[in-house]
Structure formats: structure tokens, C-alpha cells
Motif scaffolding. Structure first.
Motif, PDB file in Angstrom:
ATOM      1  N   GLY A 177      40.020  37.209  25.639  1.00 36.89           N
ATOM      2  CA  GLY A 177      40.169  36.071  26.544  1.00 36.89           C
ATOM      3  C   GLY A 177      41.132  36.320  27.687  1.00 36.89           C
ATOM      4  O   GLY A 177      40.999  35.708  28.754  1.00 36.89           O
ATOM      5  N   VAL A 178      42.095  37.215  27.493  1.00 34.00           N
ATOM      6  CA  VAL A 178      43.053  37.535  28.555  1.00 34.00           C
ATOM      7  C   VAL A 178      42.567  38.718  29.394  1.00 34.00           C
ATOM      8  O   VAL A 178      42.566  38.671  30.632  1.00 34.00           O
ATOM      9  N   THR A 179      42.144  39.792  28.734  1.00 36.57           N
ATOM     10  CA  THR A 179      41.848  41.017  29.475  1.00 36.57           C
ATOM     11  C   THR A 179      40.523  40.966  30.232  1.00 36.57           C
ATOM     12  O   THR A 179      40.425  41.558  31.320  1.00 36.57           O
ATOM     13  N   ALA A 180      39.514  40.274  29.693  1.00 33.72           N
ATOM     14  CA  ALA A 180      38.222  40.243  30.385  1.00 33.72           C
ATOM     15  C   ALA A 180      38.317  39.539  31.745  1.00 33.72           C
ATOM     16  O   ALA A 180      37.881  40.098  32.766  1.00 33.72           O
ATOM     17  N   PRO A 181      38.872  38.309  31.822  1.00 38.27           N
ATOM     18  CA  PRO A 181      39.013  37.688  33.144  1.00 38.27           C
ATOM     19  C   PRO A 181      39.928  38.478  34.087  1.00 38.27           C
ATOM     20  O   PRO A 181      39.665  38.555  35.294  1.00 38.27           O
ATOM     21  N   LEU A 182      40.999  39.065  33.550  1.00 42.55           N
ATOM     22  CA  LEU A 182      41.903  39.843  34.408  1.00 42.55           C
ATOM     23  C   LEU A 182      41.216  41.083  34.967  1.00 42.55           C
ATOM     24  O   LEU A 182      41.505  41.505  36.092  1.00 42.55           O
ATOM     25  N   SER A 183      40.312  41.664  34.204  1.00 43.75           N
ATOM     26  CA  SER A 183      39.581  42.823  34.727  1.00 43.75           C
ATOM     27  C   SER A 183      38.684  42.410  35.887  1.00 43.75           C
ATOM     28  O   SER A 183      38.565  43.137  36.884  1.00 43.75           O
ATOM     29  N   GLY A 184      38.066  41.237  35.761  1.00 39.85           N
ATOM     30  CA  GLY A 184      37.275  40.725  36.883  1.00 39.85           C
ATOM     31  C   GLY A 184      38.142  40.459  38.101  1.00 39.85           C
ATOM     32  O   GLY A 184      37.747  40.741  39.248  1.00 39.85           O
ATOM     33  N   LEU A 185      39.327  39.906  37.873  1.00 40.44           N
ATOM     34  CA  LEU A 185      40.257  39.646  38.967  1.00 40.44           C
ATOM     35  C   LEU A 185      40.704  40.945  39.635  1.00 40.44           C
ATOM     36  O   LEU A 185      40.885  41.003  40.864  1.00 40.44           O
ATOM     37  N   ALA A 186      40.861  42.012  38.855  1.00 44.62           N
ATOM     38  CA  ALA A 186      41.234  43.307  39.416  1.00 44.62           C
ATOM     39  C   ALA A 186      40.155  43.830  40.360  1.00 44.62           C
ATOM     40  O   ALA A 186      40.468  44.443  41.396  1.00 44.62           O
ATOM     41  N   LEU A 187      38.877  43.583  40.025  1.00 44.48           N
ATOM     42  CA  LEU A 187      37.801  43.993  40.921  1.00 44.48           C
ATOM     43  C   LEU A 187      37.839  43.197  42.221  1.00 44.48           C
ATOM     44  O   LEU A 187      37.605  43.743  43.309  1.00 44.48           O
ATOM     45  N   VAL A 188      38.116  41.903  42.122  1.00 44.00           N
ATOM     46  CA  VAL A 188      38.229  41.084  43.329  1.00 44.00           C
ATOM     47  C   VAL A 188      39.391  41.586  44.183  1.00 44.00           C
ATOM     48  O   VAL A 188      39.276  41.703  45.416  1.00 44.00           O
ATOM     49  N   ALA A 189      40.512  41.907  43.534  1.00 41.56           N
ATOM     50  CA  ALA A 189      41.659  42.443  44.262  1.00 41.56           C
ATOM     51  C   ALA A 189      41.295  43.756  44.947  1.00 41.56           C
ATOM     52  O   ALA A 189      41.700  44.009  46.095  1.00 41.56           O
ATOM     53  N   PHE A 190      40.522  44.589  44.266  1.00 39.87           N
ATOM     54  CA  PHE A 190      40.062  45.844  44.866  1.00 39.87           C
ATOM     55  C   PHE A 190      39.268  45.576  46.147  1.00 39.87           C
ATOM     56  O   PHE A 190      39.465  46.252  47.163  1.00 39.87           O
ATOM     57  N   ALA A 191      38.368  44.595  46.096  1.00 40.55           N
ATOM     58  CA  ALA A 191      37.550  44.282  47.272  1.00 40.55           C
ATOM     59  C   ALA A 191      38.412  43.844  48.450  1.00 40.55           C
ATOM     60  O   ALA A 191      38.107  44.156  49.612  1.00 40.55           O
TER      61      ALA A 191
END
Length: 220
Positions: A82-96
Motif C-alpha cells: 500500500g505504501v510502495t506501489a503508489p510511491l513507485s507510480g509517483l516516482a514515474l510522474v516525478a521522472f516525467a
């Protein structure tokens, strides 16, 4: 087909949560893994730089898998996913958003690879534990197969539709929101399995001295 019917008859909530978790998490992972070299080359990086960057994403994942095996029994399956899955998505957005900041983009890719490889081993441990012994293999297998179908279309969906039409930032945002939705449904629909006995041990008898998971499942 009888096994499939049994899964949904056992618990539509648990089965839908399992399928959504597998589908969204692995869709994000394989979409990024498949298209990251093309994205980086589109932004002007050479073939070698693009390859080295995606190698970094995979390389940090090796460490993350080891960390995940330690954390999954400390914090619980649901918390870790529940913590790491959404944060991984957020990391991709940050990358963009940091595409034109090479160091920031590199850090974001590494963070994505690390977080995603915290999520996936926990997911592989969690989903089979949601089902009784007779359904455990098919429960995991059908959830995994559902994700394979989605990820089979990921290159077409991501590269031919979402990225060209929505742009990279919005595409990664949509994928991140899909992961968040799956995690929210998991929080509501599926129990935590940390420290709980499965319905039967290898001898076919209830494991002694442990609270049975079936009680949580029945409550759902």
C-alpha cells in the motif's frame, strides 16, 4: 473454468482486489521497462546512456528484493504494498517532470526501480495467502494470468495510444492513479495476512496456536 468460478464464489472482493493489484502494478512496471529506452532516446540520450539508465533501474531492484523479504514480515503485506506501489507510480510522474534535469531524472528512475521491486515480491507473497489451500494455486495463477494479458497489450497501449495522445506526464499520472485505485480497493476488500495461519498446514489440519485467516475472510 470451474476453478475460476470457485475463486469468485469464495470471495469476489478478494479476487477482484488480487486481479487489480497484479494488473496495475505489473502494467506500470512493464510499460516503464519496455518503453524507458525509447523515452530516453526521444529526449536526446544516446543508446548507451539509455541502456545504462534502464540497467540502473533493474540493478537497484536486486537490492530492493532483499529488503522486501525482510520488510514483508515486519510491516505486513498490505502496508508494504500500500505504501510502495503508489510511491513507485509517483516516482514515474516525478521522472516525467524532471526529464530535462539529468541528475533528477536518473534519481527518479532509480527510486522507481527500487520501490517497484519492494512491491512485487510482497505481492507475490500476499495474493496466495488470501485463498484457502484448494484455491491457493489457482488464485495466484489467475491473478498473474490477468496481469500477463494486460502487460501483453502494454507496449501497444502505452507507445501507440497513451504516450502520443496524452503526453508522458499525463500518461504516467493515469497509470499512477490506477495503482492508487487498486491499493485503495485492497485496503477495503482484502485482509492482512501477516502472522495469520493459513487454513490448513501441510498435513491438512489447522495450524495450532495461530488465529485462522478464514475468520478475516468470512468477515469480508
Amino acid at each position: 473454468m470451474e476453478q475460476l468460478r470457485d475463486l469468485w464464489k469464495f470471495s469476489a472482493r478478494i479476487t477482484s482486489a488480487s486481479w487489480l493489484l497484479f494488473g496495475t502494478v505489473l502494467l506500470v512496471y512493464y510499460a516503464a521497462l519496455s518503453w524507458m529506452p525509447s523515452i530516453l532516446k526521444e529526449e536526446g540520450l544516446g543508446d548507451t546512456a539509455a541502456f545504462m539508465t534502464t540497467t540502473l533501474m533493474s540493478g537497484v531492484g536486486i537490492t530492493a528484493v532483499l529488503v522486501s523479504t525482510a520488510l514483508v514480515d515486519l510491516v505486513g503485506r498490505k502496508w508494504l504494498i500500500g505504501v510502495t506501489a503508489p510511491l513507485s507510480g509517483l516516482a514515474l510522474v516525478a521522472f516525467a517532470y524532471m526529464m530535462h534535469m539529468p541528475t533528477g531524472a536518473l534519481v527518479a528512475i532509480a527510486v522507481f526501480g527500487f520501490l517497484m521491486q519492494l512491491t512485487i515480491p510482497a505481492l507475490y507473497a500476499y495474493v496466495p495467502e488470501l485463498y484457502p489451500t484448494l484455491l491457493r494455486a489457482s488464485g495466484f495463477g489467475y491473478a498473474s494470468s490477468f496481469s500477463r494479458v494486460l502487460t501483453g497489450f502494454a507496449p501497444l497501449l502505452f507507445g501507440s495510444v497513451m504516450w502520443p495522445v496524452l503526453g508522458l506526464k499525463l500518461t504516467f499520472g493515469v497509470l499512477a492513479l490506477a495503482v492508487v485505485a487498486a491499493v485503495v480497493w485492497m485496503a477495503v476488500a482484502a485482509p492482512e495476512t501477516k502472522g495469520r495461519a493459513l487454513d490448513e498446514d501441510a498435513e491438512g489440519a489447522a495450524a495450532p496456536g495461530a488465529k485462522p485467516l478464514a475468520a478475516d475472510q468470512a468477515a469480508l
